[in-house]
Design a protein around this motif. Sequence first.
Motif, PDB file in Angstrom:
ATOM      1  N   GLY A 147       0.847  -1.144  -0.005  1.00 23.41           N
ATOM      2  CA  GLY A 147      -0.052  -0.136  -0.058  1.00 23.41           C
ATOM      3  C   GLY A 147       0.752   1.212  -0.050  1.00 23.41           C
ATOM      4  N   SER A 148       1.896   1.365   0.661  1.00 19.78           N
ATOM      5  CA  SER A 148       2.861   2.571   0.791  1.00 19.78           C
ATOM      6  C   SER A 148       3.599   2.885  -0.325  1.00 19.78           C
ATOM      7  N   LEU A 149       3.902   1.866  -1.051  1.00 17.08           N
ATOM      8  CA  LEU A 149       4.536   1.799  -2.377  1.00 17.08           C
ATOM      9  C   LEU A 149       3.640   2.243  -3.350  1.00 17.08           C
ATOM     10  N   GLY A 150       2.475   1.644  -3.404  1.00 15.25           N
ATOM     11  CA  GLY A 150       1.422   2.036  -4.347  1.00 15.25           C
ATOM     12  C   GLY A 150       1.185   3.511  -4.253  1.00 15.25           C
ATOM     13  N   LEU A 151       0.993   3.931  -3.109  1.00 14.85           N
ATOM     14  CA  LEU A 151       0.582   5.495  -2.814  1.00 14.85           C
ATOM     15  C   LEU A 151       1.764   6.481  -3.285  1.00 14.85           C
ATOM     16  N   PHE A 152       2.987   5.927  -2.914  1.00 11.92           N
ATOM     17  CA  PHE A 152       4.186   6.755  -3.390  1.00 11.92           C
ATOM     18  C   PHE A 152       4.279   6.712  -4.802  1.00 11.92           C
ATOM     19  N   ALA A 153       4.063   5.645  -5.469  1.00 10.88           N
ATOM     20  CA  ALA A 153       4.163   5.785  -7.018  1.00 10.88           C
ATOM     21  C   ALA A 153       2.966   6.681  -7.794  1.00 10.88           C
ATOM     22  N   PHE A 154       1.811   6.644  -7.114  1.00 13.05           N
ATOM     23  CA  PHE A 154       0.887   7.398  -7.506  1.00 13.05           C
ATOM     24  C   PHE A 154       0.898   8.930  -7.274  1.00 13.05           C
ATOM     25  N   LEU A 155       1.518   9.236  -6.102  1.00  9.12           N
ATOM     26  CA  LEU A 155       1.817  10.671  -5.862  1.00  9.12           C
ATOM     27  C   LEU A 155       3.023  11.143  -6.849  1.00  9.12           C
ATOM     28  N   ALA A 156       3.880  10.376  -6.985  1.00  9.13           N
ATOM     29  CA  ALA A 156       4.988  10.644  -7.891  1.00  9.13           C
ATOM     30  C   ALA A 156       4.420  11.099  -9.454  1.00  9.13           C
ATOM     31  N   ILE A 157       3.338  10.129  -9.720  1.00  5.38           N
ATOM     32  CA  ILE A 157       2.947  10.435 -11.002  1.00  5.38           C
ATOM     33  C   ILE A 157       2.130  11.769 -11.110  1.00  5.38           C
ATOM     34  N   VAL A 158       1.284  12.022  -9.950  1.00  3.38           N
ATOM     35  CA  VAL A 158       0.523  13.475 -10.066  1.00  3.38           C
ATOM     36  C   VAL A 158       1.463  14.509  -9.793  1.00  3.38           C
ATOM     37  N   MET A 159       2.358  14.479  -8.993  1.00 10.35           N
ATOM     38  CA  MET A 159       3.496  15.354  -9.184  1.00 10.35           C
ATOM     39  C   MET A 159       4.083  15.678 -10.344  1.00 10.35           C
ATOM     40  N   SER A 160       4.381  14.703 -11.022  1.00  6.65           N
ATOM     41  CA  SER A 160       5.090  14.787 -12.325  1.00  6.65           C
ATOM     42  C   SER A 160       4.143  15.629 -13.458  1.00  6.65           C
ATOM     43  N   LEU A 161       2.700  15.145 -13.457  1.00 11.71           N
ATOM     44  CA  LEU A 161       1.827  15.918 -14.312  1.00 11.71           C
ATOM     45  C   LEU A 161       1.601  17.234 -13.946  1.00 11.71           C
ATOM     46  N   THR A 162       1.700  17.576 -12.669  1.00 11.95           N
ATOM     47  CA  THR A 162       1.133  18.950 -12.317  1.00 11.95           C
ATOM     48  C   THR A 162       2.530  19.929 -11.916  1.00 11.95           C
ATOM     49  N   ARG A 163       3.553  19.466 -12.478  1.00 12.63           N
ATOM     50  CA  ARG A 163       4.731  20.318 -12.128  1.00 12.63           C
ATOM     51  C   ARG A 163       4.619  21.558 -12.855  1.00 12.63           C
ATOM     52  N   GLY A 164       4.009  21.619 -14.002  1.00 13.60           N
ATOM     53  CA  GLY A 164       4.026  22.833 -14.768  1.00 13.60           C
ATOM     54  C   GLY A 164       3.006  23.840 -14.400  1.00 13.60           C
ATOM     55  N   LEU A 165       1.935  23.416 -13.303  1.00 15.25           N
ATOM     56  CA  LEU A 165       0.841  24.195 -13.050  1.00 15.25           C
ATOM     57  C   LEU A 165       1.178  25.318 -12.342  1.00 15.25           C
ATOM     58  N   ASN A 166       0.804  26.509 -12.775  1.00 18.41           N
ATOM     59  CA  ASN A 166       1.154  27.922 -12.179  1.00 18.41           C
ATOM     60  C   ASN A 166      -0.274  28.475 -11.786  1.00 18.41           C
ATOM     61  N   ALA A 167       0.002  29.042 -10.612  1.00 19.83           N
ATOM     62  CA  ALA A 167      -1.324  29.744  -9.989  1.00 19.83           C
ATOM     63  C   ALA A 167      -1.420  31.043 -10.981  1.00 19.83           C
TER      64      ALA A 167
END
Length: 438
Positions: free
Chosen positions: A413-433
């Motif tokens: 479970g912890s490894l799966g959450l870490f992997a998903f968080l990494a994907i979300v962070m990668s997809l939203t890294r260019g998001l600017n307020a």
Amino acid sequence: MEDEKIFEKIVNSQFLRILIVGFLTLLLQIPMWMIQNLVIERQTVRQEAVSNITKQWGQSQTVIGPRLVIPYIKRMKIGDTVRADVHNAAFLPEELNISSQIESEVRYRGIFEVPVYKSKIELKGKYSKPDFSNWGVQPEDILWDRAEVNVAIADAKAIQNQAVMTWNERQIPFAPGSGKLGGNRSGIHVLLKGQMEGNAYNFTIPLVLNGSENLNFVPFGKFTTATIQSNWKNPSFQGELPDQREINDKGFSAKWEIPSLGRNYAQQWNSESPVADETIQQSLFGVDLISPVDHYSMTDRSLKYNFLFVLLTFVALWLFELTAQVRVHPLQYLLIGVAMCLFYVMQLAISEHLGFHWAYAIASFGVVSLITLYSMGVLGMKRRGGIVGIMQVALYSYLYVVLANQDYALLIGSLGLFAFLAIVMSLTRGLNAPRVTN
């Protein structure tokens, strides 16, 4: 006009969309809570069915004994008079060998199944001459003619044979009731009138018991050996684990060798300083005849991941809104969440008929297909809907692995959450307020 633009900005703001997604995720916990209550209700119905079967066939069996009980007189001088009270002393065997042959089968009540069995048991061993010297009892105060042997049995009405004990080659039939020091427990006992001569006593006690779900014994011997053989293929050993065991497609066999040093009570005690039943119960050992998979507990465990699954799916849809400039209506979020709730109901209902594995496969296939096809229409492209479908396949495959590997559930479970968080962070890294200009 200016107010309309401000309102439109608020409605279209990503922060508000996130709040709506979070609210819908929380809202869907209401049906999830209702599904959890449904699981409890079905467990209760199953337990009632189990109770009906076991009452007729035989309940879970625990055999405690044999125990040799001998009354004695304790004299106490009070003033000029001597008071004489009768007490009971319990003695355990020097050697105890337990052998049990379990023939199991499955009984049904409606759609529910219960493992039941018929067990041929033999208790065999040896007693030494009881020693009262530690209690200061005079030989003439020992009531040898009132000695008895008792065996406590959890459900004595399920005894299937006319139990007869062989005591130094003499056969003596048992009487109902657990006898002296037996308390309110059910069981059988035999009176040893005129049978306490000599310094050693060999005994053999054959029993045929009906029972269900589990069978337990107590290591009453100074040295206890026990063997259990059965045609049941999925045993769960309880208490002291067997020294030897073999499990195959034909059933199992297990052997215990237990010295008295591992117990929390001695080889003898009396009614003046008795051993508590709880202390004896702590030394139980035996076997549970369990089903390989309890679909109710598996459904309950899978429900614990529902919040995470709904949240991850909604986050994926929100990322499509963010990156592909498509709009997903809150009602569409809600319908996808309801479909995910339906997975648990389908899994529970189908598992009662086909078992957990088939139920999980059918329910997950149906829900994933439904969400994938719906997402293709909502997101406007088959490719986008296919991505959502692949994510759903990954989620339900991940959940199955977690359920099948309970010992590693936290790690997976912890490894799966870490992997998903990494994907979300990668997809939203260019998001600017958005910048605020005066």
